[in-house]
Design an enzyme around this catalytic site. Structure first.
Site, PDB file in Angstrom:
ATOM      1  N   GLY A  46       0.843  -1.194   0.000  1.00  0.00           N
ATOM      2  CA  GLY A  46       0.000   0.000   0.000  1.00  0.00           C
ATOM      3  C   GLY A  46       0.873   1.235   0.000  1.00  0.00           C
ATOM      4  N   GLN A  51       3.003   9.991   1.110  1.00  0.00           N
ATOM      5  CA  GLN A  51       4.301   9.299   1.177  1.00  0.00           C
ATOM      6  C   GLN A  51       5.189   9.629  -0.023  1.00  0.00           C
ATOM      7  OE1 GLN A  51       2.285   5.317   2.109  1.00  0.00           O
ATOM      8  NE2 GLN A  51       4.227   5.171   3.204  1.00  0.00           N
ATOM      9  N   CYS A  94       5.513   0.041   7.150  1.00  0.00           N
ATOM     10  CA  CYS A  94       5.163   1.195   6.340  1.00  0.00           C
ATOM     11  C   CYS A  94       6.404   1.605   5.546  1.00  0.00           C
ATOM     12  CB  CYS A  94       4.720   2.343   7.255  1.00  0.00           C
ATOM     13  SG  CYS A  94       4.264   3.844   6.380  1.00  0.00           S
ATOM     14  N   LEU A  95       6.222   1.930   4.286  1.00  0.00           N
ATOM     15  CA  LEU A  95       7.385   2.302   3.460  1.00  0.00           C
ATOM     16  C   LEU A  95       8.035   3.589   3.960  1.00  0.00           C
ATOM     17  CD1 LEU A  95       6.044   1.347  -0.082  1.00  0.00           C
ATOM     18  CD2 LEU A  95       7.675   0.094   1.346  1.00  0.00           C
ATOM     19  N   HIS A 136      -4.883   1.485   7.082  1.00  0.00           N
ATOM     20  CA  HIS A 136      -3.541   2.051   7.290  1.00  0.00           C
ATOM     21  C   HIS A 136      -3.311   3.200   6.291  1.00  0.00           C
ATOM     22  CE1 HIS A 136       1.035   1.488   7.782  1.00  0.00           C
ATOM     23  NE2 HIS A 136       0.918   2.271   6.719  1.00  0.00           N
ATOM     24  N   GLU A 137      -3.658   2.968   5.021  1.00  0.00           N
ATOM     25  CA  GLU A 137      -3.423   4.004   3.996  1.00  0.00           C
ATOM     26  C   GLU A 137      -4.368   5.192   4.200  1.00  0.00           C
ATOM     27  OE1 GLU A 137      -0.735   3.623   2.569  1.00  0.00           O
ATOM     28  OE2 GLU A 137      -0.540   1.470   2.921  1.00  0.00           O
ATOM     29  N   HIS A 140      -3.034   7.643   6.593  1.00  0.00           N
ATOM     30  CA  HIS A 140      -2.024   8.552   6.028  1.00  0.00           C
ATOM     31  C   HIS A 140      -2.677   9.842   5.517  1.00  0.00           C
ATOM     32  CE1 HIS A 140       1.840   6.491   6.084  1.00  0.00           C
ATOM     33  NE2 HIS A 140       1.313   5.380   5.607  1.00  0.00           N
TER      34      HIS A 140
HETATM   35 NI    NI Z   1       2.193   3.497   5.620  1.00  0.00          NI
END
Ligand code: NI
Length: 171
Positions: A46, A51, A94-95, A136-137, A140
């Protein structure tokens, strides 16, 4: 398509609330494609627009395993229509927090409404890993990151480990 640079915590853009899109234009559909390519390259399941430094309510997910056909979802302006009382716990990463993982509790199932890459309204009932990933996304887009769901102690540990990792990588 293009691979975009991913912002790592504590970048301020990750704490910024994102604005809705007026419509999914061809430019935003291209951003979705670039985000997917960036996510697959990372690799991750995701990625949300902040991000990659864009404060818009856009995210992409694909929770298909490597041995499955890709199932990309391109999502703008998502809204939660319903969330289950039943909770589920997944170990999340998470990236924007490379190599950091922690258990997070979230509703096990959600129903969402969103605009797809063709600017069409869609509804989706998600459970399992997909439900967790979408939530989760969506966090963000509010400037919330997964470590915000943890205790102060656990969050502090992760931020210190992340700082150390970034120092090592820069050296
Ligand atoms: Ni994330």
């Amino acid at each position: 398509m293009a691979i975009l640079p991913i912002f790592v915590a504590p970048a301020p853009v990750l704490k910024t609330k994102c604005a809705p899109v007026e419509a999914v234009t061809p430019e935003l559909a291209k951003l979705m494609d670039d985000m997917l390519e960036t996510m697959y390259d990372a690799p991750g399941i995701g990625l949300a627009a902040p991000q990659v430094g864009v404060s818009k309510r856009i995210l992409v997910v694909d929770v298909a395993r490597n041995d499955e056909e890709p199932r990309p979802l391109k999502i703008a302006n998502p809204e939660i229509l319903w969330a289950s009382d039943k909770m589920a716990t997944y170990e999340e990463g998470c990236l924007s927090f490379p190599e950091q993982f922690a258990d997070v509790d979230r509703p096990a199932e959600v129903k969402i409404r969103y605009l797809d890459e063709h600017n069409q309204t869609q509804e989706l009932h998600a459970d399992g890993l997909l439900a967790t990933c979408i939530q989760h996304e969506m966090d963000h887009l509010e400037g919330i990151v997964f470590v915000d769901h943890l205790s102060t102690l656990k969050r502090g540990m992760i931020m210190r480990k992340l700082k150390k990792l970034q120092k090592q990588r820069a050296a």
